[in-house]
Scaffold this motif. Sequence first.
Motif, PDB file in Angstrom:
ATOM      1  N   MET A   1       1.020  -1.475   0.102  1.00 52.37           N
ATOM      2  CA  MET A   1      -0.374   0.282   0.042  1.00 52.37           C
ATOM      3  C   MET A   1       0.726   0.928   0.358  1.00 52.37           C
ATOM      4  SD  MET A   1      -3.401   1.117   2.612  1.00 52.37           S
ATOM      5  CE  MET A   1      -2.472  -0.128   3.637  1.00 52.37           C
ATOM      6  N   PRO A   2       0.530   2.201  -0.806  1.00 55.32           N
ATOM      7  CA  PRO A   2       1.257   3.335  -0.947  1.00 55.32           C
ATOM      8  C   PRO A   2       1.390   3.956   0.919  1.00 55.32           C
ATOM      9  CG  PRO A   2      -0.126   3.682  -2.389  1.00 55.32           C
ATOM     10  CD  PRO A   2      -0.017   2.423  -1.377  1.00 55.32           C
ATOM     11  N   GLY A   3       2.619   4.165   0.650  1.00 58.22           N
ATOM     12  CA  GLY A   3       2.706   5.286   2.525  1.00 58.22           C
ATOM     13  C   GLY A   3       2.737   4.477   3.207  1.00 58.22           C
TER      14      GLY A   3
ATOM     15  N   PRO B   1       4.641   1.914   5.991  1.00 55.95           N
ATOM     16  CA  PRO B   1       5.546   2.028   6.206  1.00 55.95           C
ATOM     17  C   PRO B   1       6.285   0.478   5.832  1.00 55.95           C
ATOM     18  CG  PRO B   1       4.963   2.789   7.885  1.00 55.95           C
ATOM     19  CD  PRO B   1       4.018   3.304   6.788  1.00 55.95           C
ATOM     20  N   THR B   2       7.152   0.375   5.484  1.00 56.46           N
ATOM     21  CA  THR B   2       8.162  -0.909   5.494  1.00 56.46           C
ATOM     22  C   THR B   2       8.293  -1.674   6.615  1.00 56.46           C
ATOM     23  OG1 THR B   2       8.893  -0.800   3.498  1.00 56.46           O
ATOM     24  CG2 THR B   2       9.253  -2.880   3.920  1.00 56.46           C
ATOM     25  N   ALA B   3       7.636  -3.326   6.796  1.00 57.57           N
ATOM     26  CA  ALA B   3       8.071  -3.097   8.427  1.00 57.57           C
ATOM     27  C   ALA B   3       9.415  -3.619   7.976  1.00 57.57           C
ATOM     28  CB  ALA B   3       7.243  -5.094   8.562  1.00 57.57           C
ATOM     29  N   ARG B   4      10.008  -3.937   9.595  1.00 62.38           N
ATOM     30  CA  ARG B   4      11.847  -4.039  10.128  1.00 62.38           C
ATOM     31  C   ARG B   4      11.680  -4.833  10.731  1.00 62.38           C
ATOM     32  NH1 ARG B   4      13.753   0.913  12.177  1.00 62.38           N
ATOM     33  NH2 ARG B   4      12.063   0.402  13.078  1.00 62.38           N
ATOM     34  N   TYR B   5      12.540  -6.129  10.348  1.00 59.75           N
ATOM     35  CA  TYR B   5      12.088  -7.870  10.835  1.00 59.75           C
ATOM     36  C   TYR B   5      13.346  -8.215  11.491  1.00 59.75           C
ATOM     37  CZ  TYR B   5       7.636  -8.591  10.135  1.00 59.75           C
ATOM     38  OH  TYR B   5       5.669  -8.526  10.160  1.00 59.75           O
ATOM     39  N   ALA B   6      14.360  -8.392  12.762  1.00 59.34           N
ATOM     40  CA  ALA B   6      15.388  -8.444  12.977  1.00 59.34           C
ATOM     41  C   ALA B   6      15.525 -10.033  12.958  1.00 59.34           C
ATOM     42  CB  ALA B   6      15.873  -7.632  14.435  1.00 59.34           C
TER      43      ALA B   6
ATOM     44  N   GLN C   1      15.450 -19.117   8.577  1.00 58.53           N
ATOM     45  CA  GLN C   1      14.342 -19.946   7.567  1.00 58.53           C
ATOM     46  C   GLN C   1      13.176 -19.968   8.039  1.00 58.53           C
ATOM     47  OE1 GLN C   1      15.920 -24.025   6.383  1.00 58.53           O
ATOM     48  NE2 GLN C   1      17.815 -23.228   6.842  1.00 58.53           N
ATOM     49  N   ALA C   2      13.246 -19.738   9.060  1.00 59.86           N
ATOM     50  CA  ALA C   2      12.226 -19.644  10.448  1.00 59.86           C
ATOM     51  C   ALA C   2      11.054 -18.320   9.363  1.00 59.86           C
ATOM     52  CB  ALA C   2      11.898 -20.043  11.835  1.00 59.86           C
ATOM     53  N   LEU C   3      12.134 -17.319   9.949  1.00 61.73           N
ATOM     54  CA  LEU C   3      11.363 -16.155   9.771  1.00 61.73           C
ATOM     55  C   LEU C   3      10.479 -16.281   8.044  1.00 61.73           C
ATOM     56  CD1 LEU C   3      10.782 -12.866  10.623  1.00 61.73           C
ATOM     57  CD2 LEU C   3      13.315 -13.071   9.824  1.00 61.73           C
ATOM     58  N   ARG C   4      11.696 -16.679   7.148  1.00 61.39           N
ATOM     59  CA  ARG C   4      10.729 -16.288   5.739  1.00 61.39           C
ATOM     60  C   ARG C   4       9.148 -17.709   4.959  1.00 61.39           C
ATOM     61  NH1 ARG C   4      14.128 -13.618   2.808  1.00 61.39           N
ATOM     62  NH2 ARG C   4      16.567 -12.867   3.100  1.00 61.39           N
ATOM     63  N   THR C   5       9.550 -18.976   6.551  1.00 60.77           N
ATOM     64  CA  THR C   5       8.344 -19.566   6.414  1.00 60.77           C
ATOM     65  C   THR C   5       6.848 -17.614   6.325  1.00 60.77           C
ATOM     66  OG1 THR C   5       8.407 -19.958   8.799  1.00 60.77           O
ATOM     67  CG2 THR C   5       8.822 -20.914   6.910  1.00 60.77           C
ATOM     68  N   LEU C   6       7.061 -16.795   7.352  1.00 55.77           N
ATOM     69  CA  LEU C   6       5.769 -15.895   7.473  1.00 55.77           C
ATOM     70  C   LEU C   6       5.423 -14.754   5.975  1.00 55.77           C
ATOM     71  CD1 LEU C   6       7.167 -14.329  10.812  1.00 55.77           C
ATOM     72  CD2 LEU C   6       5.405 -16.837  10.399  1.00 55.77           C
ATOM     73  N   PRO C   7       4.469 -15.018   5.748  1.00 56.86           N
ATOM     74  CA  PRO C   7       4.284 -14.110   4.348  1.00 56.86           C
ATOM     75  C   PRO C   7       5.028 -12.697   4.410  1.00 56.86           C
ATOM     76  CG  PRO C   7       2.421 -15.747   5.113  1.00 56.86           C
ATOM     77  CD  PRO C   7       3.529 -16.070   5.976  1.00 56.86           C
ATOM     78  N   ALA C   8       4.268 -12.348   5.757  1.00 57.77           N
ATOM     79  CA  ALA C   8       4.464 -11.018   5.544  1.00 57.77           C
ATOM     80  C   ALA C   8       5.989 -10.693   5.905  1.00 57.77           C
ATOM     81  CB  ALA C   8       4.192 -10.560   7.731  1.00 57.77           C
ATOM     82  N   ALA C   9       7.305 -11.641   5.640  1.00 58.79           N
ATOM     83  CA  ALA C   9       8.878 -11.413   5.741  1.00 58.79           C
ATOM     84  C   ALA C   9       8.778 -11.286   4.612  1.00 58.79           C
ATOM     85  CB  ALA C   9       9.026 -13.014   6.454  1.00 58.79           C
ATOM     86  N   GLY C  10       7.945 -11.210   3.423  1.00 59.71           N
ATOM     87  CA  GLY C  10       8.561 -11.436   1.945  1.00 59.71           C
ATOM     88  C   GLY C  10       8.765  -9.369   2.370  1.00 59.71           C
ATOM     89  N   ARG C  11       7.680  -9.166   2.784  1.00 56.02           N
ATOM     90  CA  ARG C  11       7.265  -7.428   2.250  1.00 56.02           C
ATOM     91  C   ARG C  11       8.499  -6.741   3.323  1.00 56.02           C
ATOM     92  NH1 ARG C  11       2.667 -10.121   2.411  1.00 56.02           N
ATOM     93  NH2 ARG C  11       2.098  -9.187   4.655  1.00 56.02           N
TER      94      ARG C  11
END
Length: 311
Positions: free
Chosen positions: A1-3, A5-10, A21-31
């Motif tokens: 969505m424009p505007g 902010p991109t989430a930041r995951y450590a 690998q565990a983090l990348r299984t979450l769809p939200a991690a792709g964005r």
Amino acid sequence: MPGTPTARYAYFGPEGTFTEQALRTLPAAGRAVLEPLPTITAALDAVRAGDADAAMVPIENSVEGAVSTTLDALATGDPLMVLREVLLPVRFVLCARSGTALADVRTVASHPHALAQCRGWMSATLPQADVVPAASTAAAAQAVAQDAAFDAAISSPLAADRYALEVLADGIGDVRDAVTRFVLVGRPGGAPLPTGHDRTTVVAYIADDHPGALLEVLTEFAVRGVNLTRIESRPTGERLGRYCFSIDAEGHVDDARVGEALMGLRRVCADVRFLGSYPRADAARPGTAPDDAGFRDAQAWLARVREGRTT
Ligand SMILES: O=C(O)C(=O)C[C@]1(C(=O)O)C=C[C@@H](O)C=C1
């Protein structure tokens, strides 16, 4: 969505850890922007400092048990909250710089949890090798790639690939179906809504060391039919003999039986740290817990009694 902010995951890094690998299984991690940090504590502190929206860290392995660094980092410091959990099957490889033969391997580096899960294979295959603990399985693979101080690493196949190492042996874990549980941790806020297959994590600090203290803690859950899926005692660090209990229970804080158990726990403990209610990754529903209708019915009955009605 424009505007937006991109989430930041450590995450507990470097690149190539099982945690990534565990983090990348979450769809939200792709964005999201993913940031590897060298330790579990650094990943959680990035969330506390507002440098990351959430962090993925390992918490428990089916063979080696709890990841105590994670338990202790969640039990102390500014409060954090578990938002999600991920279960990841863990498969280990022995990897080395290209041209290394298995017979040449004298030193093997890896995360202590990984070394422990490959102990049988190591003693049968490389009984003379020196075993060197590393910050993570991927840090071990990176070290092997960059430096001749270690001959080989035990890591994920992904890390071997990421650091261009050759796989000398695959599937070297002593238990074939080993699984690690990871948690995505954020800053406190509303817990995710109940799904009917949730888990609740708390830390209970007993008031003083006395006979039956653990029994009192367990009783609060048992009498309400709340099943525990993990309980660990951890030293608080104050002095010898001071322990707290890190507990995973089935159910959600919004479930009447869990809410009542937590109130009971609060009454018998010096302090209780609520670390979140979140959906179980295996979607298992509580097996034997009574349903909440009985609790609601009893509450309504008490209200009527207090108003002077008898039915
Ligand atoms: O070193 C990694 O790759 C991690 O993600 C950590 C970790 C752990 O702490 O248990 C995760 C899964 C494996 O069981 C071995 C190591």
